[in-house]
Design a protein around this motif. Structure first.
Motif, PDB file in Angstrom:
ATOM      1  N   ASN A   3       0.820  -1.208   0.000  1.00 46.66           N
ATOM      2  CA  ASN A   3       0.000   0.000   0.000  1.00 46.66           C
ATOM      3  C   ASN A   3       0.855   1.259   0.000  1.00 46.66           C
ATOM      4  O   ASN A   3       0.512   2.258  -0.631  1.00 46.66           O
ATOM      5  N   ARG A   4       1.976   1.206   0.720  1.00 46.32           N
ATOM      6  CA  ARG A   4       2.839   2.383   0.775  1.00 46.32           C
ATOM      7  C   ARG A   4       3.444   2.676  -0.596  1.00 46.32           C
ATOM      8  O   ARG A   4       3.467   3.823  -1.051  1.00 46.32           O
ATOM      9  N   TRP A   5       3.945   1.638  -1.274  1.00 45.91           N
ATOM     10  CA  TRP A   5       4.527   1.835  -2.596  1.00 45.91           C
ATOM     11  C   TRP A   5       3.470   2.224  -3.611  1.00 45.91           C
ATOM     12  O   TRP A   5       3.731   3.024  -4.512  1.00 45.91           O
ATOM     13  N   PRO A  65      -4.448   1.582  -1.321  1.00 44.57           N
ATOM     14  CA  PRO A  65      -4.590   2.051   0.063  1.00 44.57           C
ATOM     15  C   PRO A  65      -5.996   2.563   0.356  1.00 44.57           C
ATOM     16  O   PRO A  65      -6.459   2.493   1.498  1.00 44.57           O
ATOM     17  N   HIS A 189      -1.413   8.880   2.398  1.00 44.99           N
ATOM     18  CA  HIS A 189      -1.374   7.431   2.617  1.00 44.99           C
ATOM     19  C   HIS A 189       0.059   6.934   2.718  1.00 44.99           C
ATOM     20  O   HIS A 189       0.360   6.077   3.572  1.00 44.99           O
ATOM     21  N   ALA A 190       0.938   7.433   1.860  1.00 51.43           N
ATOM     22  CA  ALA A 190       2.333   6.985   1.884  1.00 51.43           C
ATOM     23  C   ALA A 190       2.993   7.322   3.214  1.00 51.43           C
ATOM     24  O   ALA A 190       3.698   6.492   3.805  1.00 51.43           O
ATOM     25  N   ARG A 191       2.775   8.535   3.699  1.00 57.28           N
ATOM     26  CA  ARG A 191       3.370   8.951   4.969  1.00 57.28           C
ATOM     27  C   ARG A 191       2.771   8.184   6.139  1.00 57.28           C
ATOM     28  O   ARG A 191       3.478   7.783   7.061  1.00 57.28           O
ATOM     29  N   ARG A 192       1.464   7.977   6.085  1.00 55.04           N
ATOM     30  CA  ARG A 192       0.802   7.272   7.180  1.00 55.04           C
ATOM     31  C   ARG A 192       1.250   5.819   7.230  1.00 55.04           C
ATOM     32  O   ARG A 192       1.528   5.277   8.317  1.00 55.04           O
ATOM     33  N   ASP A 193       1.330   5.158   6.071  1.00 47.93           N
ATOM     34  CA  ASP A 193       1.748   3.761   6.046  1.00 47.93           C
ATOM     35  C   ASP A 193       3.205   3.619   6.489  1.00 47.93           C
ATOM     36  O   ASP A 193       3.567   2.632   7.137  1.00 47.93           O
ATOM     37  N   ARG A 194       4.025   4.601   6.146  1.00 49.32           N
ATOM     38  CA  ARG A 194       5.424   4.549   6.592  1.00 49.32           C
ATOM     39  C   ARG A 194       5.508   4.686   8.098  1.00 49.32           C
ATOM     40  O   ARG A 194       6.267   3.962   8.755  1.00 49.32           O
TER      41      ARG A 194
END
Length: 216
Positions: A3-5, A65, A189-194
């Protein structure tokens, strides 16, 4: 991790798509429809089509995501992606005639239906995000603020004014608003998943526990 990628890819593809679409449309008259930049023979028709495909890819990647946040969000973005691609691949006739003030060809109707369908599904995704708990709610509220007003004005312009400076400008504003929301949501989403991944790694790492333990 996936999801992050996917979110990072969505942000990148969306940013490139917006940049390309801006360049493709930049030389056209403000009263012209954005789609006229994709008509064969237009100065940047190829760039317009490539940009629409990038924006479609951005929607498809964001659906991953988005689906974890809400099944309906994932479904709406998944359906919006092929419609956005179709609106880029199926070009309209010169001048992009639209009812009720002009007589369209069949491909004009296909192009317009795909573009409108993609925007409506994106609007639905924005609304669904705004109904989620924080912090996802804020991405939806931002989308409502930056995308809903120009979307409504653009629809009104097409129905009640037809081709005009008002319709052309509000259509551009609507596309910018929706595209900006897609990129901002993907970044979120990328920041949250990281951050979630870092917390999970820290919870599994015994060294993190020993570093927090003040006992010798």
């Amino acid at each position: 991790m996936i999801n992050r990628w996917a979110a990072a890819g969505s942000a990148s593809a969306g940013a490139l798509g917006v940049a390309g679409l801006t360049c493709a449309v930049a030389g056209s008259a403000a009263s012209a429809y954005v789609s006229e930049s994709g008509v064969p023979g237009a100065p940047h028709a190829g760039l317009y089509q490539a940009s629409m495909i990038l924006l479609a890819a951005s929607l498809a990647l964001l659906a991953l995501p988005g689906r974890r946040a809400c099944v309906l969000i994932g479904a709406s973005l998944t359906l919006a992606a092929p419609l956005a691609a179709l609106s880029g691949v199926v070009h309209c006739s010169p001048g992009c005639p639209l009812p009720p003030y002009e007589t369209p060809a069949p491909r004009d109707l296909v192009h317009a239906a795909a573009a409108i369908g993609a925007l409506l599904l994106c609007a639905l995704a924005i609304l669904l995000y705004s109904l989620r708990p924080p912090p996802l709610r804020w991405t939806g509220l931002v989308g409502v603020v930056i995308a809903y007003p120009p979307l409504l004005l653009s629809a009104g312009g097409i129905l009640f004014a037809g081709r005009s400076l008002f319709t052309g400008m509000t259509e551009r504003a609507a596309l910018i608003g929706v595209s900006a929301w897609v990129v901002l949501t993907a970044i979120h989403h990328a920041r949250r998943d990281r951050a979630d991944a870092e917390i999970a790694i820290g919870a599994r790492d015994p060294r993190a526990d020993s570093a927090r333990d003040p006992r010798p």
